[in-house]
Design a protein around this motif. Structure first.
Motif, PDB file in Angstrom:
ATOM      1  N   TYR A 241      10.383 -14.107 -16.403  1.00 35.05           N
ATOM      2  CA  TYR A 241       9.831 -15.427 -16.094  1.00 35.05           C
ATOM      3  C   TYR A 241       9.242 -16.073 -17.353  1.00 35.05           C
ATOM      4  CZ  TYR A 241      10.459 -15.253 -11.039  1.00 35.05           C
ATOM      5  OH  TYR A 241      11.008 -15.228  -9.780  1.00 35.05           O
ATOM      6  N   SER A 242       8.645 -15.276 -18.215  1.00 36.57           N
ATOM      7  CA  SER A 242       8.110 -15.817 -19.465  1.00 36.57           C
ATOM      8  C   SER A 242       9.222 -16.420 -20.311  1.00 36.57           C
ATOM      9  CB  SER A 242       7.400 -14.719 -20.265  1.00 36.57           C
ATOM     10  OG  SER A 242       6.283 -14.222 -19.564  1.00 36.57           O
ATOM     11  N   ARG A 243      10.359 -15.732 -20.368  1.00 35.57           N
ATOM     12  CA  ARG A 243      11.495 -16.242 -21.138  1.00 35.57           C
ATOM     13  C   ARG A 243      12.056 -17.518 -20.501  1.00 35.57           C
ATOM     14  NH1 ARG A 243      15.757 -11.668 -21.321  1.00 35.57           N
ATOM     15  NH2 ARG A 243      16.920 -13.339 -22.340  1.00 35.57           N
ATOM     16  N   ALA A 244      12.156 -17.516 -19.173  1.00 36.72           N
ATOM     17  CA  ALA A 244      12.747 -18.663 -18.478  1.00 36.72           C
ATOM     18  C   ALA A 244      11.880 -19.905 -18.573  1.00 36.72           C
ATOM     19  CB  ALA A 244      12.997 -18.310 -17.014  1.00 36.72           C
ATOM     20  N   LEU A 245      10.570 -19.724 -18.522  1.00 33.45           N
ATOM     21  CA  LEU A 245       9.661 -20.864 -18.412  1.00 33.45           C
ATOM     22  C   LEU A 245       8.910 -21.177 -19.702  1.00 33.45           C
ATOM     23  CD1 LEU A 245       8.224 -19.986 -14.878  1.00 33.45           C
ATOM     24  CD2 LEU A 245      10.055 -21.597 -15.431  1.00 33.45           C
ATOM     25  N   GLY A 246       9.099 -20.346 -20.714  1.00 36.27           N
ATOM     26  CA  GLY A 246       8.311 -20.505 -21.929  1.00 36.27           C
ATOM     27  C   GLY A 246       8.828 -21.524 -22.918  1.00 36.27           C
ATOM     28  N   ALA A 247      10.044 -22.028 -22.708  1.00 34.17           N
ATOM     29  CA  ALA A 247      10.619 -22.976 -23.669  1.00 34.17           C
ATOM     30  C   ALA A 247      10.518 -24.420 -23.205  1.00 34.17           C
ATOM     31  CB  ALA A 247      12.090 -22.618 -23.932  1.00 34.17           C
ATOM     32  N   ARG A 248       9.871 -24.642 -22.067  1.00 39.01           N
ATOM     33  CA  ARG A 248       9.760 -26.015 -21.559  1.00 39.01           C
ATOM     34  C   ARG A 248       8.670 -26.782 -22.323  1.00 39.01           C
ATOM     35  NH1 ARG A 248       7.266 -25.996 -17.056  1.00 39.01           N
ATOM     36  NH2 ARG A 248       6.372 -23.988 -17.691  1.00 39.01           N
ATOM     37  N   THR A 249       8.767 -28.072 -22.280  1.00 46.79           N
ATOM     38  CA  THR A 249       7.738 -28.918 -22.866  1.00 46.79           C
ATOM     39  C   THR A 249       7.653 -30.203 -22.039  1.00 46.79           C
ATOM     40  OG1 THR A 249       6.950 -29.980 -24.900  1.00 46.79           O
ATOM     41  CG2 THR A 249       9.322 -30.035 -24.503  1.00 46.79           C
ATOM     42  N   PRO A 250       6.457 -30.701 -21.756  1.00 50.26           N
ATOM     43  CA  PRO A 250       5.157 -30.290 -22.294  1.00 50.26           C
ATOM     44  C   PRO A 250       4.505 -29.124 -21.553  1.00 50.26           C
ATOM     45  CG  PRO A 250       4.848 -32.171 -20.883  1.00 50.26           C
ATOM     46  CD  PRO A 250       6.341 -31.919 -20.916  1.00 50.26           C
ATOM     47  N   GLY A 251       5.126 -28.622 -20.480  1.00 50.69           N
ATOM     48  CA  GLY A 251       4.542 -27.524 -19.726  1.00 50.69           C
ATOM     49  C   GLY A 251       4.445 -26.245 -20.547  1.00 50.69           C
ATOM     50  N   THR A 252       3.434 -25.423 -20.254  1.00 55.48           N
ATOM     51  CA  THR A 252       3.233 -24.162 -20.962  1.00 55.48           C
ATOM     52  C   THR A 252       3.450 -22.995 -20.001  1.00 55.48           C
ATOM     53  OG1 THR A 252       0.866 -24.061 -20.452  1.00 55.48           O
ATOM     54  CG2 THR A 252       1.521 -25.226 -22.474  1.00 55.48           C
ATOM     55  N   HIS A 253       3.649 -21.808 -20.568  1.00 56.13           N
ATOM     56  CA  HIS A 253       3.701 -20.585 -19.762  1.00 56.13           C
ATOM     57  C   HIS A 253       2.754 -19.561 -20.362  1.00 56.13           C
ATOM     58  CE1 HIS A 253       4.934 -16.638 -18.286  1.00 56.13           C
ATOM     59  NE2 HIS A 253       5.300 -17.294 -17.201  1.00 56.13           N
ATOM     60  N   SER A 254       1.804 -19.102 -19.545  1.00 59.60           N
ATOM     61  CA  SER A 254       0.835 -18.092 -19.978  1.00 59.60           C
ATOM     62  C   SER A 254       1.115 -16.791 -19.242  1.00 59.60           C
ATOM     63  CB  SER A 254      -0.597 -18.542 -19.678  1.00 59.60           C
ATOM     64  OG  SER A 254      -0.909 -19.748 -20.344  1.00 59.60           O
ATOM     65  N   LEU A 255       1.177 -15.687 -19.983  1.00 57.69           N
ATOM     66  CA  LEU A 255       1.443 -14.370 -19.398  1.00 57.69           C
ATOM     67  C   LEU A 255       0.194 -13.511 -19.484  1.00 57.69           C
ATOM     68  CD1 LEU A 255       3.452 -12.246 -18.286  1.00 57.69           C
ATOM     69  CD2 LEU A 255       3.977 -11.662 -20.672  1.00 57.69           C
ATOM     70  N   HIS A 256      -0.139 -12.865 -18.354  1.00 56.03           N
ATOM     71  CA  HIS A 256      -1.296 -11.961 -18.323  1.00 56.03           C
ATOM     72  C   HIS A 256      -0.895 -10.696 -17.579  1.00 56.03           C
ATOM     73  CE1 HIS A 256      -5.487 -10.811 -18.627  1.00 56.03           C
ATOM     74  NE2 HIS A 256      -5.517 -10.561 -17.332  1.00 56.03           N
ATOM     75  N   LEU A 257      -0.803  -9.590 -18.313  1.00 52.70           N
ATOM     76  CA  LEU A 257      -0.463  -8.296 -17.734  1.00 52.70           C
ATOM     77  C   LEU A 257      -1.737  -7.465 -17.613  1.00 52.70           C
ATOM     78  CD1 LEU A 257       2.759  -7.544 -19.830  1.00 52.70           C
ATOM     79  CD2 LEU A 257       2.608  -8.578 -17.545  1.00 52.70           C
ATOM     80  N   ILE A 258      -1.908  -6.796 -16.469  1.00 55.14           N
ATOM     81  CA  ILE A 258      -3.132  -6.034 -16.225  1.00 55.14           C
ATOM     82  C   ILE A 258      -2.800  -4.547 -16.150  1.00 55.14           C
ATOM     83  CG2 ILE A 258      -5.077  -5.658 -14.671  1.00 55.14           C
ATOM     84  CD1 ILE A 258      -4.962  -8.522 -13.866  1.00 55.14           C
ATOM     85  N   GLU A 259      -3.373  -3.797 -17.065  1.00 57.17           N
ATOM     86  CA  GLU A 259      -3.128  -2.357 -17.138  1.00 57.17           C
ATOM     87  C   GLU A 259      -3.626  -1.648 -15.888  1.00 57.17           C
ATOM     88  OE1 GLU A 259      -3.489   1.086 -20.578  1.00 57.17           O
ATOM     89  OE2 GLU A 259      -5.035  -0.460 -20.456  1.00 57.17           O
ATOM     90  N   GLU A 260      -2.816  -0.729 -15.363  1.00 54.91           N
ATOM     91  CA  GLU A 260      -3.150   0.120 -14.215  1.00 54.91           C
ATOM     92  C   GLU A 260      -3.275  -0.650 -12.904  1.00 54.91           C
ATOM     93  OE1 GLU A 260      -6.578   2.420 -15.217  1.00 54.91           O
ATOM     94  OE2 GLU A 260      -5.592   3.462 -16.870  1.00 54.91           O
ATOM     95  N   ALA A 261      -2.922  -1.913 -12.884  1.00 51.78           N
ATOM     96  CA  ALA A 261      -2.969  -2.687 -11.639  1.00 51.78           C
ATOM     97  C   ALA A 261      -1.660  -2.542 -10.886  1.00 51.78           C
ATOM     98  CB  ALA A 261      -3.240  -4.160 -11.929  1.00 51.78           C
ATOM     99  N   ASP A 262      -1.743  -2.376  -9.557  1.00 52.45           N
ATOM    100  CA  ASP A 262      -0.545  -2.242  -8.741  1.00 52.45           C
ATOM    101  C   ASP A 262      -0.071  -3.606  -8.232  1.00 52.45           C
ATOM    102  OD1 ASP A 262      -2.263  -2.911  -6.639  1.00 52.45           O
ATOM    103  OD2 ASP A 262      -2.363  -0.876  -5.833  1.00 52.45           O
ATOM    104  N   HIS A 263       0.898  -3.585  -7.329  1.00 56.75           N
ATOM    105  CA  HIS A 263       1.505  -4.830  -6.852  1.00 56.75           C
ATOM    106  C   HIS A 263       0.487  -5.748  -6.180  1.00 56.75           C
ATOM    107  CE1 HIS A 263       4.776  -7.407  -5.547  1.00 56.75           C
ATOM    108  NE2 HIS A 263       4.369  -7.324  -4.297  1.00 56.75           N
ATOM    109  N   ASN A 264      -0.442  -5.148  -5.437  1.00 57.47           N
ATOM    110  CA  ASN A 264      -1.439  -5.935  -4.705  1.00 57.47           C
ATOM    111  C   ASN A 264      -2.765  -6.045  -5.450  1.00 57.47           C
ATOM    112  OD1 ASN A 264       0.297  -6.428  -2.562  1.00 57.47           O
ATOM    113  ND2 ASN A 264      -0.340  -4.603  -1.438  1.00 57.47           N
ATOM    114  N   PHE A 265      -2.826  -5.546  -6.686  1.00 58.87           N
ATOM    115  CA  PHE A 265      -4.042  -5.580  -7.479  1.00 58.87           C
ATOM    116  C   PHE A 265      -5.208  -4.958  -6.712  1.00 58.87           C
ATOM    117  CE2 PHE A 265      -1.278  -8.670  -9.374  1.00 58.87           C
ATOM    118  CZ  PHE A 265      -1.495  -8.536 -10.739  1.00 58.87           C
TER     119      PHE A 265
END
Length: 301
Positions: A241-265
């Motif tokens: 999703y970062s690759r797909a949405l990161g090249a748009r403009t003016p919209g931005t794409h922010s990625l946040h990965l959380i260590e040890e977090a499962d699907h439901n956090f």
């Protein structure tokens, strides 16, 4: 117009608990003889909602409007919001289908139409978890209202739909014996029996998430969050999703990965909400850039 201008409430605006109002709505479905039940959160309920921006908060598979982080976010987000049960889930009528993404999108169309016609609301932000993210992004890509939105929060969203077959071995014995796999899950403290048929996985696997590469609105700022211990949807889907949405403009794409977090956090719900509010504040201050969320800001290591 960019999100963070005068087109939406200031992120620093915090209404008092005495002004905020929660209202349960029962929305007649436009495509099925049932009602969709949801909660409308209003920051200033005495003021007109004509033309007011609103956030949609969407739950995932076998979830409901108040589970995980949904209610917590709704009570802290500095914008009116609506969270509801998709058809066949919790309080909403109709029949749930394992592979029913098209029906989820129909539910969204019904809800958006009601909020617009009954209240004058304009959808500005979509927040989705897992299945809700997939449906929400598809709606943004294909609807007229979606073209006018300014924010998308994608939590644990699946991109590689064929990876649903990773669980097929679990189903095989019952499929061979009965033609379906049956399991009992708990939703809102109620035991729910679900049947999964082979054709459900086939239909599920064919849902078109690739639409985001060409059709996702260019102006929408996106936050993608994913747990690195997610065993339901591989964390690499967040990278796609970062690759797909990161090249748009003016919209931005922010990625946040959380260590040890499962699907439901699990046990990380407040962390999810805090991250979303931090991202929202970054939008309001005009300091977001495509990349890892809050790049260059030193925090706890």
């Amino acid at each position: 117009m960019r999100l963070g201008c005068h087109c939406h409430p200031c992120p620093s605006f915090t209404p008092t608990m005495s002004t905020r109002k929660s209202t349960k709505l029962r929305i007649p479905h436009s495509q099925e003889d049932c009602e969709l039940v949801g909660i409308l959160e209003q920051l200033t309920p005495t003021e007109s909602t004509q033309g007011t921006k609103i956030a949609l908060i969407l739950h995932g598979t076998m979830g409901h409007k108040d589970y995980l982080f949904q209610k917590r976010l709704a009570l802290r987000f500095p914008m009116d919001s609506f969270r509801f049960d998709f058809r066949g889930n919790h309080e909403s009528g109709g029949k749930r289908k394992q592979s029913g993404f098209a029906k989820d999108v129909e539910d969204l169309v019904t809800v958006v139409s009601y909020l617009r016609n009954a209240y004058g609301y304009e959808i500005d932000v979509v927040v989705g978890h897992s299945r809700g993210s997939v449906a929400g992004m598809y709606w943004l890509c294909t609807s007229e209202e979606g073209q006018r939105a300014h924010g998308m929060i994608n939590v644990s969203g699946r991109y590689r739909m064929h990876r649903i077959y990773d669980a097929a071995e679990t189903y095989k014995e019952q499929w061979d014996a009965k033609g379906y796999y049956e399991r009992t899950v708990t939703v809102a403290r109620q035991a729910i029996v679900e049947r999964i048929y082979p054709e459900d996985l086939e239909e599920f696997s064919q849902w078109n998430t690739a639409i985001v590469w060409d059709k996702f609105p260019a102006q929408i700022d996106v936050l993608t969050m994913h747990g690195l211990a997610d065993k339901t949807v591989p964390a690499y889907d967040a990278i796609i999703y970062s690759r797909a949405l990161g090249a748009r403009t003016p919209g931005t794409h922010s990625l946040h990965l959380i260590e040890e977090a499962d699907h439901n956090f699990t046990n990380r719900q407040d962390e999810v909400v805090d991250c979303i509010l931090e991202w929202w504040d970054g939008i309001g201050q005009g300091r977001l850039k495509t990349g890892i969320l809050m790049t260059g800001v030193r925090g706890k290591l």
